[in-house]
Enzyme design. Structure first.
Site, PDB file in Angstrom:
ATOM      1  N   TYR A 264       0.849  -1.190   0.000  1.00 17.62           N
ATOM      2  CA  TYR A 264       0.000   0.000   0.000  1.00 17.62           C
ATOM      3  C   TYR A 264       0.885   1.241   0.000  1.00 17.62           C
ATOM      4  CZ  TYR A 264      -3.121   3.633   1.811  1.00 17.62           C
ATOM      5  OH  TYR A 264      -3.836   4.783   1.982  1.00 17.62           O
TER       6      TYR A 264
ATOM      7  N   GLU B 259      -3.599   7.231  -4.198  1.00 14.60           N
ATOM      8  CA  GLU B 259      -3.526   5.981  -3.441  1.00 14.60           C
ATOM      9  C   GLU B 259      -3.306   4.828  -4.407  1.00 14.60           C
ATOM     10  OE1 GLU B 259      -6.260   4.606   0.107  1.00 14.60           O
ATOM     11  OE2 GLU B 259      -7.056   3.829  -1.771  1.00 14.60           O
TER      12      GLU B 259
END
Ligand code: GDP
Ligand code: MN
Length: 385
Positions: free
Chosen positions: A108, A196
Site C-alpha cells: 500500500y 492511493e
C-alpha cells in the site's frame, strides 16, 4: 474531483510508473476485443469513483475473451454498491480490461495533502490489498508515515525510508523510491490532493506494478488544468451535488432533516453545529458564496428541498456584499415556483438591508420564523422538529 482508475493509470504510466497492460471498454464487445488483444487471462474491473470493488464483485478474473464479454455485460449498466458508496451504489458505465497479474505480495502506498501536517504526507504499508482500512485501524504501527517538507519536496532518503518500511528486497528499493518521487511530482504538478496505490503489486517474477489507483484533485485548482477538467464524470457524483456545482454553490449532502442555507463556509459550519446542538441533524452543508444573486439563492433553496429527507430549512445570512433583500427575494422566488414543497423556514438575517429582507419574508406567503440570533434559531428548530 475524483477520476476513474483507467484515467489514473494513464497518468501513472506517463510518469514512468509501471501499470498492467489494458484498456477501457464502454461495451461488452469492446471488452472482448481488448481481452483478445491481450491474449491471456485478464481482469475486468468496474470503473466507478469508489473503492471496495473487489469485495463487491466489481473485479472479475476471466479466462477467455468470451468470459470478458460476459463479465463486462454483467457489470456495465448496473449500479455497483460497495462499502464506500451509499445503498444506491454508483453507475458502472464502463470497465477496465487488463492482463491478470501473478501477485506475490500486495503493498500500500499513498500520498495525501494533510492540513495538520501543513504538507503532503506519504504513507506505506506492506499489508496492502483490500483490508488496508482494517490494518490502519487495528495495527496502525504497520502504516509508515513520512511528512514531506513543501519547500524541499520528497527527498531521496525519504523514498528509501518508504521502501524499507515496505520491507521490499534490496533490488526493489530504488524502484520504490522512484515511484514515491514520481507520485510526489504528480501531486505538485497537477494539484492533486490524494494519490492511493492499493495494491502496489510485487509480481511473482519480481516486478512492481500499480494494480489499482485512486486520485483526488483540488477542485479550487482545476481552473488551471484543462486536461483534468476533461476527466470529470458527473455520473459518479450525487445528482444534487453535481447540480449545485453547476451553479457555483458549495453543497455537500448529509443524512439529517434540517436543510441549511448559509453564506460563508465558516458560518455554514457554525450553523451545522447549532443544528446539532439543538438535537437535530443537518441535511447538508451549503454555502451560496459571496457574489450570489436572487437566482442563485433560489437555486440553493430548490436544491435543499429536493432532498426528500428535509423537513425544515434553516437560513443563516450575514449580509455584506450579498444583501439580505436579495436573499429574501430569492427565497420567495423559489418557494412560489414550487408551492407543493414549501417547508417551514427558520431565518436569521443580519447586515446589509436586513430590515428590508425580513419585511419581504414576513409579507410573503412563506412559512417563516424570523429569529435574531443562533440561540433563537436553535429553539425554533427544536420546536419545529
Ligand atoms: P478495489 O477493491 O476497488 O480497491 O479494487 P482493486 O483494483 O484494488 O482490486 C481488488 C483486489 O483484486 C486486489 O487487491 C487484488 O487482490 C485483486 N486483483 C486486482 N487485479 C488483479 C489481477 O490482475 N490479478 C489478480 N490475481 N488479482 C487481482
Ligand atoms: Mn484497491
Amino acid at each position: 474531483m475524483k477520476i476513474h482508475e483507467y484515467q489514473a493509470k494513464r497518468i501513472l504510466s506517463h510518469a514512468g510508473i509501471a501499470v498492467p497492460e489494458g484498456d477501457y471498454a464502454s461495451t461488452p464487445l469492446e471488452a472482448r476485443l481488448i481481452a483478445e488483444r491481450l491474449g491471456k487471462t485478464s481482469v475486468v474491473k468496474a470503473q466507478v469513483h469508489a473503492g471496495g470493488r473487489g469485495k463487491a464483485g466489481g473485479v472479475r478474473v476471466v479466462e477467455s475473451p468470451a468470459e470478458a464479454e460476459e463479465a463486462a455485460a454483467a457489470l456495465i449498466g448496473t449500479n455497483l454498491v460497495t462499502h464506500q458508496t451509499g445503498p444506491q451504489g454508483v453507475p458502472v458505465n464502463g470497465v477496465l480490461v487488463e492482463e491478470a497479474i501473478d501477485i506475490a505480495k500486495e503493498l500500500y502506498v499513498s500520498l495525501v495533502v494533510d492540513g495538520a501536517a501543513e504538507g503532503v504526507v506519504a504513507m506505506a504499508s506492506e499489508a496492502g490489498g483490500i483490508d488496508i482500512e482494517e490494518v490502519a485501524e487495528k495495527t496502525p504501527d504497520k502504516l509508515l508515515k513520512v511528512a514531506i517538507d513543501p519547500v524541499l519536496g520528497l527527498q531521496p532518503f525519504q523514498g528509501r525510508k518508504l521502501a524499507y518500511g515496505l520491507n521490499v528486497e534490496p533490488e526493489l528499493v530504488r524502484t520504490v523510491a522512484g515511484i514515491a518521487g514520481a507520485l510526489y511530482r504528480i501531486i505538485e504538478e497537477r494539484d492533486s490532493s490524494l494519490i492511493e496505490i492499493n495494491p502496489l503489486v510485487i509480481t511473482t517474477d519480481g516486478r512492481l506494478l500499480a494494480a489499482d489507483a485512486k486520485f483526488g484533485f483540488d477542485d479550487d485548482a482545476l481552473f488551471r488544468h484543462d486536461d483534468l477538467q476533461a476527466l470529470h464524470d458527473p455520473d459518479q457524483e450525487d445528482p444534487l451535488e453535481a447540480e449545485a456545482g453547476e451553479f457555483g454553490i458549495s453543497y455537500v449532502k448529509l443524512d439529517g432533516n434540517v436543510g441549511c442555507i448559509v453564506n460563508g463556509a465558516g458560518l455554514a459550519m457554525a450553523t451545522m453545529d447549532v443544528t446539532n446542538a439543538a438535537g437535530a441533524a443537518p441535511a447538508n452543508f451549503l454555502d451560496v458564496g459571496g457574489g450570489a444573486d436572487e437566482e442563485k439563492v433560489a437555486q440553493a433553496l430548490r436544491i435543499v428541498v429536493s432532498d426528500p429527507n428535509v423537513e425544515t430549512v434553516l437560513i443563516n445570512i450575514f449580509g455584506g456584499i450579498l444583501r439580505c433583500d436579495i436573499v429574501a427575494r430569492g427565497l420567495v422566488m423559489a418557494s412560489e415556483s414550487q408551492p407543493d414543497r414549501m417547508l417551514p423556514m427558520v431565518v436569521r438575517m443580519l447586515g446589509t438591508n436586513a430590515e428590508e429582507g425580513r419585511r419581504l419574508l414576513s409579507e410573503s406567503s412563506l412559512d417563516v420564523t424570523l429569529v435574531n440570533d443562533l440561540n433563537e434559531a436553535a429553539d425554533a428548530i427544536k420546536s419545529a422538529s
